[in-house]
Design a protein around this motif. Sequence first.
Motif, PDB file in Angstrom:
ATOM      1  N   GLY A 120      -6.207  40.296 -36.550  1.00 25.68           N
ATOM      2  CA  GLY A 120      -6.957  41.244 -35.750  1.00 25.68           C
ATOM      3  C   GLY A 120      -8.438  40.966 -35.908  1.00 25.68           C
ATOM      4  O   GLY A 120      -8.841  39.872 -36.329  1.00 25.68           O
ATOM      5  N   GLY A 137      -5.604  39.257 -31.971  1.00 25.87           N
ATOM      6  CA  GLY A 137      -6.559  40.208 -31.409  1.00 25.87           C
ATOM      7  C   GLY A 137      -6.027  41.111 -30.321  1.00 25.87           C
ATOM      8  O   GLY A 137      -6.759  41.449 -29.381  1.00 25.87           O
ATOM      9  N   GLU A 138      -4.779  41.552 -30.437  1.00 25.88           N
ATOM     10  CA  GLU A 138      -4.199  42.379 -29.372  1.00 25.88           C
ATOM     11  C   GLU A 138      -4.933  43.713 -29.211  1.00 25.88           C
ATOM     12  O   GLU A 138      -5.102  44.194 -28.098  1.00 25.88           O
ATOM     13  CB  GLU A 138      -2.709  42.616 -29.646  1.00 25.88           C
ATOM     14  CG  GLU A 138      -1.814  41.450 -29.238  1.00 25.88           C
ATOM     15  CD  GLU A 138      -1.811  41.255 -27.732  1.00 25.88           C
ATOM     16  OE1 GLU A 138      -0.986  41.891 -27.064  1.00 25.88           O
ATOM     17  OE2 GLU A 138      -2.635  40.476 -27.208  1.00 25.88           O
ATOM     18  N   LYS A 139      -5.361  44.313 -30.313  1.00 24.93           N
ATOM     19  CA  LYS A 139      -6.089  45.584 -30.197  1.00 24.93           C
ATOM     20  C   LYS A 139      -7.465  45.374 -29.564  1.00 24.93           C
ATOM     21  O   LYS A 139      -7.982  46.259 -28.887  1.00 24.93           O
ATOM     22  CB  LYS A 139      -6.242  46.246 -31.571  1.00 24.93           C
ATOM     23  CG  LYS A 139      -5.067  47.130 -31.959  1.00 24.93           C
ATOM     24  CD  LYS A 139      -5.464  48.009 -33.132  1.00 24.93           C
ATOM     25  CE  LYS A 139      -4.394  49.029 -33.444  1.00 24.93           C
ATOM     26  NZ  LYS A 139      -4.778  49.888 -34.588  1.00 24.93           N
ATOM     27  N   GLY A 174      -2.790  39.060 -40.955  1.00 19.21           N
ATOM     28  CA  GLY A 174      -3.288  39.877 -39.858  1.00 19.21           C
ATOM     29  C   GLY A 174      -4.419  39.226 -39.092  1.00 19.21           C
ATOM     30  O   GLY A 174      -5.526  39.075 -39.606  1.00 19.21           O
ATOM     31  N   GLU A 199      -0.122  35.862 -38.409  1.00 18.57           N
ATOM     32  CA  GLU A 199       0.003  36.987 -37.476  1.00 18.57           C
ATOM     33  C   GLU A 199       1.433  37.102 -36.979  1.00 18.57           C
ATOM     34  O   GLU A 199       2.043  36.098 -36.593  1.00 18.57           O
ATOM     35  CB  GLU A 199      -0.961  36.783 -36.300  1.00 18.57           C
ATOM     36  CG  GLU A 199      -0.801  37.742 -35.138  1.00 18.57           C
ATOM     37  CD  GLU A 199      -1.003  39.198 -35.542  1.00 18.57           C
ATOM     38  OE1 GLU A 199      -0.201  40.027 -35.077  1.00 18.57           O
ATOM     39  OE2 GLU A 199      -1.938  39.496 -36.310  1.00 18.57           O
ATOM     40  N   CYS A 232      -4.013  43.559 -42.164  1.00 23.32           N
ATOM     41  CA  CYS A 232      -2.996  43.852 -41.137  1.00 23.32           C
ATOM     42  C   CYS A 232      -3.073  45.279 -40.599  1.00 23.32           C
ATOM     43  O   CYS A 232      -2.118  45.786 -40.014  1.00 23.32           O
ATOM     44  CB  CYS A 232      -1.595  43.541 -41.650  1.00 23.32           C
ATOM     45  SG  CYS A 232      -1.228  44.079 -43.305  1.00 23.32           S
ATOM     46  N   GLY A 233      -4.241  45.928 -40.776  1.00 22.47           N
ATOM     47  CA  GLY A 233      -4.481  47.191 -40.093  1.00 22.47           C
ATOM     48  C   GLY A 233      -3.686  48.354 -40.627  1.00 22.47           C
ATOM     49  O   GLY A 233      -3.112  48.309 -41.723  1.00 22.47           O
ATOM     50  N   ALA A 284       1.733  47.308 -35.070  1.00 22.74           N
ATOM     51  CA  ALA A 284       1.204  47.984 -36.258  1.00 22.74           C
ATOM     52  C   ALA A 284       2.332  48.491 -37.146  1.00 22.74           C
ATOM     53  O   ALA A 284       3.382  48.914 -36.676  1.00 22.74           O
ATOM     54  CB  ALA A 284       0.312  49.156 -35.840  1.00 22.74           C
TER      55      ALA A 284
END
Length: 391
Positions: A11, A38-40, A9, A32, A158-159, A168
């Motif tokens: 992020g 870093g899409e969020k 992940g 990833e 990985c959120g 997600a």
Amino acid sequence: MKFDIAIIGAGAAGMFCAAEAARRGKRVVLIEGSASPGEKIRISGGGRCNFTNLGIAQDRYLSQNPRFALSALKRFTQWDFIARVDAAGIAWHEKTLGQLFCDGPATQIITMLTKDLEDNGVELWLKTQIHEVTKTGNGFALTSSRGPIAAENLVVACGGKSIPKMGASGFGYKIAEQFGLPIVETRPGLVPLTFAEQDLAALKSLAGVAVDGSAATGQTHFDEALLFTHRGLSGPAILQISSYWREGQMISINLTGQSDLAAQLQKMRGQAGRIALRTALKQFLPERLARHIEDMSGVTGNLADQSNATLEKVSNLVQDWQLRPVGTEGYRTAEVTLGGVDTDALNARTMEAKSVPGLYFIGEVVDVTGWLGGYNFQWAWSSGWAAGQAL
């Protein structure tokens, strides 16, 4: 390929952890599934990235153990991250309630993080899917779409399940369950609330109306903006309260910041008694909302015709409007996922699983959820930093 550390992940938490560990001389691969890291971060804060908050405190976080987050948050603080932002030459400003945003695009934060990865030799594997994770005598073996990976340590970053269109999924929870770690029930957080069809029909004319007010459920309330939508209610106050609301509960909304609306209306009755109630309410509310409250109250006639009891009733409709949502808009629009890997299973100082040496969980996948306004990014930075120091 062999690494000291594999991180799933890329992020906020994953990137921060990777750079911290690599800075200490570790060979790190950051994996990833998406085409970009870093899409969020990129879409956060209306594209400006609300990267932290000046008011970081324990009571701003929801968890079965709210104290768990304190160790990481106190050792890598909002001031520490602000210093990184300043060192990268990124201009920022404070908005309401201690929220810090970039002056320019959120991609500046991503650039800062990816430069840190490059400078410290982290291998960033994009568009890479993890198919299987197994424990070995020397650490962990991962099968991926890019080939096998062997790593002494594995970090799951990985959120949660929020915003599935950004990639997600519940993959992090599956890894936790695979290794016997308990999961606190997950649900959407910081999400708009929805209403039953019959309630929506009555509110239809209000779609698009916004006010500065407050929302409450139980003993919790937030003073921020509210927005009526075609599906129910949104806006910062509603997103905040959604993390505390549970199915079946009522919420109370206050549509105006007036401390005592009834007293204000009584005063206006003596000064301008010949105006209609909706005209009086327009001093405090948008016109559509003033008309709606008048209709709801059933009041007719001029302000002068109304008793104190009637004006109290109207005031209660405005300042303590009781509504019962039927649900939320779900993970599709939720900013975060509540619940996650049970903190009792993790070491608060290192983020390592107590029962599985070498396995770490950081960021949103853990049962730590912050308020709206930069709190969740700070948890990502702090938990990523804590694991990065221990690896």
